[in-house]
Design a protein around this motif. Sequence first.
Motif, PDB file in Angstrom:
ATOM      1  N   ILE A  65       0.845  -1.203   0.000  1.00  0.00           N
ATOM      2  CA  ILE A  65       0.000   0.000   0.000  1.00  0.00           C
ATOM      3  C   ILE A  65       0.880   1.253   0.000  1.00  0.00           C
ATOM      4  CG2 ILE A  65      -0.231   0.056   2.539  1.00  0.00           C
ATOM      5  CD1 ILE A  65      -3.227   0.849   2.047  1.00  0.00           C
ATOM      6  N   THR A  66       0.451   2.262  -0.756  1.00  0.00           N
ATOM      7  CA  THR A  66       1.171   3.546  -0.777  1.00  0.00           C
ATOM      8  C   THR A  66       0.163   4.696  -0.761  1.00  0.00           C
ATOM      9  OG1 THR A  66       1.144   3.894  -3.183  1.00  0.00           O
ATOM     10  CG2 THR A  66       2.972   2.569  -2.303  1.00  0.00           C
ATOM     11  N   THR A  67       0.727   5.883  -0.674  1.00  0.00           N
ATOM     12  CA  THR A  67      -0.051   7.093  -0.893  1.00  0.00           C
ATOM     13  C   THR A  67      -0.720   7.033  -2.271  1.00  0.00           C
ATOM     14  OG1 THR A  67       0.119   9.484  -1.219  1.00  0.00           O
ATOM     15  CG2 THR A  67       2.034   8.225  -1.837  1.00  0.00           C
ATOM     16  N   ALA A  68      -1.742   7.857  -2.449  1.00  0.00           N
ATOM     17  CA  ALA A  68      -2.360   7.965  -3.778  1.00  0.00           C
ATOM     18  C   ALA A  68      -1.984   9.282  -4.443  1.00  0.00           C
ATOM     19  CB  ALA A  68      -3.874   7.821  -3.677  1.00  0.00           C
ATOM     20  N   GLY A  69      -1.027  10.009  -3.850  1.00  0.00           N
ATOM     21  CA  GLY A  69      -0.576  11.261  -4.459  1.00  0.00           C
ATOM     22  C   GLY A  69      -1.741  12.207  -4.744  1.00  0.00           C
ATOM     23  N   LYS A  70      -1.819  12.649  -5.979  1.00  0.00           N
ATOM     24  CA  LYS A  70      -2.847  13.637  -6.377  1.00  0.00           C
ATOM     25  C   LYS A  70      -4.181  13.011  -6.784  1.00  0.00           C
ATOM     26  CE  LYS A  70      -0.168  15.299  -9.611  1.00  0.00           C
ATOM     27  NZ  LYS A  70       0.291  16.032 -10.792  1.00  0.00           N
ATOM     28  N   LEU A  71      -4.275  11.695  -6.674  1.00  0.00           N
ATOM     29  CA  LEU A  71      -5.522  11.031  -7.087  1.00  0.00           C
ATOM     30  C   LEU A  71      -6.658  11.359  -6.121  1.00  0.00           C
ATOM     31  CD1 LEU A  71      -4.148   7.456  -7.930  1.00  0.00           C
ATOM     32  CD2 LEU A  71      -4.880   9.202  -9.564  1.00  0.00           C
ATOM     33  N   PRO A  72      -7.902  11.255  -6.570  1.00  0.00           N
ATOM     34  CA  PRO A  72      -9.025  11.451  -5.636  1.00  0.00           C
ATOM     35  C   PRO A  72      -9.103  10.361  -4.574  1.00  0.00           C
ATOM     36  CG  PRO A  72      -9.826  11.000  -7.885  1.00  0.00           C
ATOM     37  CD  PRO A  72      -8.341  11.112  -7.966  1.00  0.00           C
ATOM     38  N   ALA A  73      -8.572   9.175  -4.865  1.00  0.00           N
ATOM     39  CA  ALA A  73      -8.537   8.103  -3.860  1.00  0.00           C
ATOM     40  C   ALA A  73      -7.533   8.473  -2.763  1.00  0.00           C
ATOM     41  CB  ALA A  73      -8.138   6.783  -4.512  1.00  0.00           C
ATOM     42  N   LYS A  74      -7.681   7.832  -1.578  1.00  0.00           N
ATOM     43  CA  LYS A  74      -6.757   8.149  -0.467  1.00  0.00           C
ATOM     44  C   LYS A  74      -5.486   7.311  -0.538  1.00  0.00           C
ATOM     45  CE  LYS A  74     -10.456   9.299   2.766  1.00  0.00           C
ATOM     46  NZ  LYS A  74     -11.371   8.568   3.642  1.00  0.00           N
ATOM     47  N   LYS A  75      -5.607   6.067  -1.003  1.00  0.00           N
ATOM     48  CA  LYS A  75      -4.467   5.143  -1.040  1.00  0.00           C
ATOM     49  C   LYS A  75      -4.472   4.365  -2.348  1.00  0.00           C
ATOM     50  CE  LYS A  75      -2.861   5.581   3.225  1.00  0.00           C
ATOM     51  NZ  LYS A  75      -1.473   6.002   3.461  1.00  0.00           N
ATOM     52  N   VAL A  76      -3.282   3.868  -2.723  1.00  0.00           N
ATOM     53  CA  VAL A  76      -3.201   2.894  -3.811  1.00  0.00           C
ATOM     54  C   VAL A  76      -2.684   1.585  -3.213  1.00  0.00           C
ATOM     55  CG1 VAL A  76      -2.150   2.252  -6.013  1.00  0.00           C
ATOM     56  CG2 VAL A  76      -2.761   4.650  -5.588  1.00  0.00           C
ATOM     57  N   ILE A  77      -3.426   0.512  -3.459  1.00  0.00           N
ATOM     58  CA  ILE A  77      -2.953  -0.823  -3.091  1.00  0.00           C
ATOM     59  C   ILE A  77      -2.414  -1.454  -4.373  1.00  0.00           C
ATOM     60  CG2 ILE A  77      -3.638  -3.124  -2.301  1.00  0.00           C
ATOM     61  CD1 ILE A  77      -5.741  -1.676  -0.495  1.00  0.00           C
ATOM     62  N   HIS A  78      -1.116  -1.719  -4.375  1.00  0.00           N
ATOM     63  CA  HIS A  78      -0.475  -2.293  -5.559  1.00  0.00           C
ATOM     64  C   HIS A  78      -0.448  -3.797  -5.371  1.00  0.00           C
ATOM     65  CE1 HIS A  78       1.280   1.730  -6.529  1.00  0.00           C
ATOM     66  NE2 HIS A  78       1.186   1.845  -5.205  1.00  0.00           N
ATOM     67  N   THR A  79      -1.072  -4.501  -6.300  1.00  0.00           N
ATOM     68  CA  THR A  79      -0.991  -5.956  -6.251  1.00  0.00           C
ATOM     69  C   THR A  79      -0.456  -6.448  -7.577  1.00  0.00           C
ATOM     70  OG1 THR A  79      -2.161  -7.986  -5.638  1.00  0.00           O
ATOM     71  CG2 THR A  79      -3.350  -6.451  -7.059  1.00  0.00           C
ATOM     72  N   VAL A  80       0.041  -7.675  -7.584  1.00  0.00           N
ATOM     73  CA  VAL A  80       0.657  -8.220  -8.795  1.00  0.00           C
ATOM     74  C   VAL A  80      -0.075  -9.501  -9.174  1.00  0.00           C
ATOM     75  CG1 VAL A  80       2.799  -9.063  -9.817  1.00  0.00           C
ATOM     76  CG2 VAL A  80       2.865  -7.219  -8.122  1.00  0.00           C
ATOM     77  N   GLY A  81      -0.720  -9.458 -10.308  1.00  0.00           N
ATOM     78  CA  GLY A  81      -1.394 -10.653 -10.813  1.00  0.00           C
ATOM     79  C   GLY A  81      -0.400 -11.526 -11.568  1.00  0.00           C
ATOM     80  N   PRO A  82      -0.826 -12.755 -11.881  1.00  0.00           N
ATOM     81  CA  PRO A  82       0.053 -13.654 -12.633  1.00  0.00           C
ATOM     82  C   PRO A  82       0.056 -13.313 -14.121  1.00  0.00           C
ATOM     83  CG  PRO A  82      -2.066 -14.697 -12.291  1.00  0.00           C
ATOM     84  CD  PRO A  82      -2.130 -13.374 -11.562  1.00  0.00           C
TER      85      PRO A  82
END
Length: 175
Positions: A65-82
């Motif tokens: 999980i990280t900040t969402a920077g300037k996005l309207p969302a509060k956080k970005v959850i980065h996941t990695v699919g296959p």
Amino acid sequence: MNIQLIKGDITKIKVDAIVNAANSRLAGGGGVDGAIHKAGGPSIMKACDFIRKQTGGCPAGEAVITTAGKLPAKKVIHTVGPVWRGGNFNEPVLLRNAYENSLKMAEKHGLESIAFPNISTGVYGYPLGAAADIAINAVIQHSDQASSIKLIIFVCFDTLSFDIYNKKLTSMGVI
Ligand code: ADP
């Protein structure tokens, strides 16, 4: 818990967390990953760089999980699919883990709303219908044990994937 389906651009959605279909080096790229970094600005990559230095990145099926920077969302959850390699390389388990671990990460941070793109179905080549089944099942199963999460949105970027999700979710009585 409310499940919704939207056709559009995930970078525009105002929720507690949007999920990024990242790569295991968290290095950015095309597709939804590129769109999120472009719209959110450099603070997201800065946070990804930090995680990469600490842990080496994010293996397939895991989430960070990280900040969402300037996005309207509060956080970005980065996941990695296959990456789809024909279906005999644990792809279904890894895709399911990507959804489950994103949901767990959101719960861990007390988040109430989360939006998912169609993980692995772009450059990674996972067949859309099979990926949608996994995504929908993972989300429905999580709803039984959800604590902070009250809203989950599936965000489809194109008409084809929207129609597939719409059909499945409608026939299951979910939307
Ligand atoms: P992967 O490498 O996991 O396949 P991609 O980004 O190539 O990831 O594609 C995943 C899905 O994200 C595809 O269905 C693609 O159409 C969709 N997508 C691309 N850009 C966006 C966006 N801005 N918002 C939502 N979905 C997007």
